[in-house]
Design a protein around this motif. Structure first.
Motif, PDB file in Angstrom:
ATOM      1  N   LEU A 612       0.833  -1.205   0.000  1.00 40.55           N
ATOM      2  CA  LEU A 612       0.000   0.000   0.000  1.00 40.55           C
ATOM      3  C   LEU A 612       0.862   1.246   0.000  1.00 40.55           C
ATOM      4  N   ALA A 613       1.891   1.256   0.861  1.00 39.25           N
ATOM      5  CA  ALA A 613       2.760   2.436   0.963  1.00 39.25           C
ATOM      6  C   ALA A 613       3.460   2.713  -0.364  1.00 39.25           C
ATOM      7  N   GLU A 647     -10.545  10.544  -5.123  1.00 40.39           N
ATOM      8  CA  GLU A 647     -10.274   9.436  -6.035  1.00 40.39           C
ATOM      9  C   GLU A 647      -9.754   8.244  -5.256  1.00 40.39           C
ATOM     10  N   PHE A 648      -8.838   8.501  -4.329  1.00 39.86           N
ATOM     11  CA  PHE A 648      -8.293   7.405  -3.523  1.00 39.86           C
ATOM     12  C   PHE A 648      -9.396   6.749  -2.691  1.00 39.86           C
ATOM     13  N   LEU A 694      -5.692   1.616   7.616  1.00 41.12           N
ATOM     14  CA  LEU A 694      -4.762   1.638   6.488  1.00 41.12           C
ATOM     15  C   LEU A 694      -5.223   2.637   5.438  1.00 41.12           C
ATOM     16  N   GLY A 695      -6.529   2.675   5.238  1.00 37.49           N
ATOM     17  CA  GLY A 695      -7.071   3.633   4.276  1.00 37.49           C
ATOM     18  C   GLY A 695      -6.822   5.063   4.694  1.00 37.49           C
ATOM     19  N   ALA A 696      -6.960   5.317   5.987  1.00 40.20           N
ATOM     20  CA  ALA A 696      -6.704   6.674   6.485  1.00 40.20           C
ATOM     21  C   ALA A 696      -5.248   7.061   6.269  1.00 40.20           C
ATOM     22  N   ILE A 697      -4.349   6.098   6.514  1.00 39.99           N
ATOM     23  CA  ILE A 697      -2.919   6.372   6.293  1.00 39.99           C
ATOM     24  C   ILE A 697      -2.672   6.642   4.810  1.00 39.99           C
ATOM     25  N   GLY A 698      -3.285   5.806   3.975  1.00 46.55           N
ATOM     26  CA  GLY A 698      -3.131   5.998   2.532  1.00 46.55           C
ATOM     27  C   GLY A 698      -3.652   7.352   2.083  1.00 46.55           C
ATOM     28  N   LEU A 699      -4.785   7.751   2.649  1.00 46.01           N
ATOM     29  CA  LEU A 699      -5.373   9.041   2.278  1.00 46.01           C
ATOM     30  C   LEU A 699      -4.446  10.189   2.667  1.00 46.01           C
ATOM     31  N   ARG A 703      -2.860  12.780  -0.030  1.00 45.88           N
ATOM     32  CA  ARG A 703      -3.095  14.213   0.074  1.00 45.88           C
ATOM     33  C   ARG A 703      -1.813  14.968   0.393  1.00 45.88           C
ATOM     34  N   GLY A 704      -0.952  14.330   1.172  1.00 48.03           N
ATOM     35  CA  GLY A 704       0.244  15.051   1.597  1.00 48.03           C
ATOM     36  C   GLY A 704       1.330  15.076   0.550  1.00 48.03           C
ATOM     37  N   TYR A 705       1.401  13.999  -0.235  1.00 47.51           N
ATOM     38  CA  TYR A 705       2.523  13.874  -1.166  1.00 47.51           C
ATOM     39  C   TYR A 705       2.164  14.287  -2.564  1.00 47.51           C
ATOM     40  N   GLY A 706       0.852  14.350  -2.819  1.00 46.08           N
ATOM     41  CA  GLY A 706       0.435  14.361  -4.212  1.00 46.08           C
ATOM     42  C   GLY A 706       0.467  15.690  -4.940  1.00 46.08           C
TER      43      GLY A 706
END
Lengths: 710, 241
Positions: A612-613, A647-648, A694-699, A703-706
């Protein structure tokens, strides 16, 4: 410069170029290579060490004498228990104690009569536990080849002079090397069923590792594809193209593989127990032989190179991707993607209509197919959901998010395949574990009275002396009486005196001489753990000459920590072979595989998280390209983050919704095979919570990197 | 349609713009003013800083020194979000390769800025503009179905959907053949003039530059043929005959 050197130089530029996306690929793929190598070596070491343990297990199996063959040793298999762990106690009676041919592995010579040999694990434990040590006075220690692993508990005893081994004596010609059906194993081999464990390792470790490798290989794929398309347009021949990709793969993953192998060789010898499982292992067992380390490392390199070539080949089969600047088009999704999930669902339906072994096989096969099929089907599901959202939404953020996911759902959900598989597998595994745990609640224990059951050479046992070790203890012989009526269950009767039973129970046990009160009978039945009814009519107390080698003797006493310990010590100090079965021994035990399953799930979740990461970082980097255009048009960064986040979330929602739905249904089908077992609702909820986290981390990552300053 | 009153204040006023990179200076003290309805070409070789100048005008790059005023607002004094909002409403951008989003239809691509700007009739505006640029009936197509010239015309329509005061076009004809160069240049000029928008085109194509009202050259970080203030211009605005 010739073609070969040009290819190598090009590979270096492709692998170690200064472009930001190439650097990202190098960093992420190196990390993936390290993880893949380390986990592969760990899994290989586990299976290899289990194979070695299996060899040792088979090498100490009692080799039964064929008919007409003179046996060299008589063997009786007994057990003892320490802190709920039951272990073998093997009685030996060699016909010639100077003949070393019948020595068990690990024993260098026969002990003196009545002498003991114990495993290193038991010796170590006894060194710190005097009450355990007094059971095995003067014990010698077995060598390593005689035990599965250092922590194993095992004891051998040479029959004392004048001793008696009881019933079920095995006449053997030695240990190990028995033909099919002519070997009697010593100990429990549940954990060393190598084919089953290898399959489990493949499922829990191999599949998520493959997903991780695929995700890592796909990092910055569009840039690579563009470069390769350019080279193809220039005219690079196929074989040089493949070599280029092979070199590039080697350059990007090679350092990671080498680092991973070195890391594992450095830390592998350190643990003395299997990480995540907690089971003791032989020293250095987690580092396989050097030839296996090299082979696994080479296999990992080949895996990455193979994935690189395969993905390139798949792209090349699409004509519109062969141009260096391909015209963008919506990636097609084949309906064939739905086939495995459909087949899995069909098997689950079949399982619900069948019974017994056929139903279990259908359910298992269906679950495996669904675990692989649901991820494959996800892009189709995500595209349908995204189209609906985009078509019906007036909010431009949602419309953009929906259209983006609709356009390329495969790239969006690929990093989430592992999560989908996890959501399918975990509820089913929980349902299976509930069955394995045989979730019947344990019988309540009597608060005042404790019991053990004695079996073995009871005909030679001095009962008074034996029970005298614990004051107030009473012995009662258990008779099993078959019913005269067909199909009726048997019953049990006790040989004991009313006064003795009354003194233990703390009141009048009998309503009249020789007949128990109903309440006392029921209480004694529960205390003894008898599965059948207890006849209230008592038989006279046991006399030694009436006891046989096949009888069971119930020993009752006041509940105390010393009761069982003293009786076990007394049993092992006897010159006759006895087995003491306590309430814990008679109760249902949790399978040893449960710890392995938890360990496997921990590895699975960890690898899923890594996938996921990696996927989120790669997707976010890709999102930066789109972000530049949107910012140039006039969207704020927050708006761009909102689009990426939605989208994510939309894709993730499709993943979690599909995976959880299928997992719940599959678990329900498993449950229906054994309705007595409760549905694993708690585990399912926890799994859903972990997936949400995990979804929250992915979000946050998306949002932070994108976004990037154009 | 937004009303543009006859106003002599330039819509774009860049003063003393300096942009430095670690190893060289891209723009040195550049001054550029463009009025409503005016079309200005910025010519120069590759790497001369044309794109950087346009990005400064759009607020995408902050110069080390100088001021940029677009439609009366000094975008150097605004936050990134405020600049983005100003850009959405007042500046339209056309890129060399059009840069349509493959996941949206042509009409959605054109309507995108208006959708985010909150226009309720965004798609209607987009359809109208597609007609204007000669792409009537192309709205439901996917971007990959368009030719290069059609893509650029759609990009022009997108740049105009919010009726911006200023249109910045970075090499809009750079990848087109001669016929499409003429077509796209004509569409761009016509659409901007109809709306009274100021147009700045970065190009290395002499024929495109010749179509504009005036040209400036960027060389060595310096802009030649300056246009300082409205009252410095001749009465006819200095337009080419």
């Amino acid at each position: 410069m010739n073609a070969a050197s040009a290819t190598r130089r090009m590979a270096v530029r492709l692998a170690w170029g200064a472009h930001r996306e190439q650097r990202l690929r190098l960093v992420l793929l190196t990390a993936v290579a390290v993880i893949t190598t380390v986990v592969s070596l760990f899994a290989t070491a586990v299976v290899y060490s289990l194979m070695e343990e299996r060899e040792r297990f088979d090498a100490r199996a009692v080799r039964l004498a064929d008919e007409g063959t003179r046996p060299l040793v008589r063997v009786n298999l007994r057990t003892d228990t320490w802190e709920r762990e039951q272990f073998p106690v093997v009685w030996l009676d060699p016909l010639d104690d100077r003949d070393p041919r019948a020595l068990p592995p690990g024993m260098k010579e026969w002990p003196r009569p009545g002498g003991w040999y114990v495993s290193p694990g038991l010796a170590s434990l006894a060194a710190g536990e005097p009450r355990l040590a007094e059971r095995f006075p003067g014990a010698s220690v077995l060598a390593d080849e005689g035990v599965l692993h250092p922590g194993e508990l095992l004891a051998y005893r040479l029959m004392p002079s004048g001793g008696e081994m009881g019933a079920d004596i095995l006449e053997a010609t030695g240990f190990g090397g028995a033909r099919e059906g002519r070997g009697m194993p010593i100990g429990d081999d549940t954990e060393i069923d190598v084919p089953a464990m290898a399959l489990a390792v493949g499922g829990f470790v191999g599949v998520p590792l493959l997903l991780l490798a695929m995700t890592g290989t796909a990092v910055s794929a569009p840039l690579r594809a563009q470069r390769m398309a350019l080279l193809g347009a220039i005219g690079l021949p196929g074989r040089w193209r493949r070599r280029l990709l092979g070199y590039e793969s080697l350059l990007t993953t090679g350092p990671g593989v080498v680092a991973g192998a070195a890391l594992w060789c450095a830390v592998g010898p350190l643990p003395d127990a299997l990480p995540l499982v907690g089971r003791p292992i032989a020293a250095g067992a987690l580092v396989p032989p050097y030839w296996l380390v090299l082979s696994v490392s080479a296999a990992v390199l080949v895996l990455f190179a193979g994935l690189s070539l395969v993905t390139d080949q798949i792209r090349r089969t699409r004509r519109d991707r062969q141009s260096p600047r391909p015209r963008a088009g919506r990636p097609a999704l084949r309906a064939l993607r739905l086939a495995p999930a459909a087949a899995g669902a069909g098997l689950l339906v079949a399982a619900s209509l069948r019974e017994g072994h056929a139903a279990a096989v259908s359910a298992l096969s269906g679950t495996v197919l669904l675990a692989a099929g649901v991820p494959l089907a996800l892009p189709v599901v995500a595209r349908l959901l995204a189209a609906r959202l985009a078509d019906t939404s007036a909010d431009p953020v949602r419309m953009m998010a929906g259209r983006r996911l609709q356009y390329d759902p495969r790239s969006a959900v690929k990093p989430l395949y592992g999560i989908a598989a996890l959501l399918v597998v975990v509820p089913v595994v929980a349902a299976w574990m509930a069955s394995a745990r045989q979730a019947d609640p344990p019988a309540p224990r009597d608060e005042r009275v404790e019991s053990v059951v004695l079996r073995g050479a009871l005909d030679r046992l001095d009962i008074e002396k034996f029970t005298g070790r614990v004051p107030g203890t009473v012995a009662a012989r258990i008779h099993i009486v078959e019913s005269a009526t067909a199909n009726a269950e048997p019953s049990a009767r006790l040989s004991a005196a009313c006064s003795d039973l009354g003194s233990v129970l703390g009141g009048e046990a009998c309503s009249r001489p020789g007949t128990l009160r109903p309440a006392a009978a029921e209480r004694l039945r529960r205390i003894a753990g008898l599965p059948m009814p207890l006849d209230p009519k008592l038989r006279p107390p046991p006399l030694r000459e009436e006891l046989t080698k096949t009888d069971s003797l119930l020993v009752l006493g006041a509940r105390s920590p010393a009761f069982e310990l003293e009786l076990r010590t007394a049993a092992l100090r006897q010159p006759v072979a006895l087995t003491v079965l306590s309430e814990d021994d008679l109760a249902t035990r949790e399978s040893k595989l449960v710890a392995w399953i938890f360990g496997g799930l921990a590895v699975l979740v960890s690898l899923v998280f890594c996938t996921l990461a990696i996927g989120v970082v790669d997707r976010s980097a890709a999102g930066r390209r789109d972000a530049r255009l949107l910012i140039a048009i006039g969207l704020t960064r927050n708006r761009v983050r909102e689009i990426a986040g939605r989208e994510f979330l939309l894709g993730y929602g499709a993943v979690v919704g599909s995976g959880l739905t299928v997992g719940v249904i599959a678990a329900a089908v498993w449950n229906s095979l054994d309705p007595a077992v409760p549905y694993p609702a708690g585990v399912t909820l926890v799994t859903a919570a972990v997936a949400t986290a995990l979804g929250a981390i992915g979000l946050l990552g998306v949002r932070g990197y994108g976004t990037a300053r154009p | 349609m937004k009303e543009r009153t006859e106003n002599m204040d330039p819509l774009l006023n860049m003063r003393e713009i300096t942009v430095e990179l670690p190893r060289r200076v891209l723009l040195r003290g550049v001054n550029l003013s463009v009025r409503a309805g005016e079309a200005v070409a910025i010519v120069g070789p590759s790497g001369s800083g044309k794109t950087t100048l346009l990005n400064c005008a759009a607020g995408l790059v902050r110069p080390q020194s100088g001021t940029v005023v677009v439609a009366g607002r000094n975008i150097g004094e605004t936050s990134d979000d405020e600049t983005a909002g100003h850009r959405l409403s007042h500046i339209g951008m056309v890129f060399q390769f059009g840069e349509l989003m493959p996941e949206l239809s042509v009409v959605d691509n054109v309507a995108l800025p208006a959708l985010f700007a909150g226009y309720a009739d965004a798609r209607e505006r987009a359809a109208e503009l597609l007609s204007l640029v000669g792409l009537d009936g192309y709205g439901d197509r996917a971007p990959e179905e368009l030719s290069g010239g059609e893509t650029q015309r759609a990009a022009i329509a997108r740049a105009l959907v919010c009726e911006p005061a200023l249109v910045l076009a970075d090499e809009p004809t750079g990848s087109l053949d001669e016929e499409n160069v003429r077509l796209v240049t004509g569409v761009l000029l016509d659409a901007c003039r109809r709306r009274g928008a100021a147009l700045v085109v970065a190009t290395h194509d002499a024929s495109v530059a010749a179509s504009m009202d005036r040209s400036t050259r960027l060389r060595g970080g310096v802009l030649e043929s300056l246009d300082l203030l409205p009252d410095a211009l001749p009465a006819d605005g200095g337009r080419r005959p």
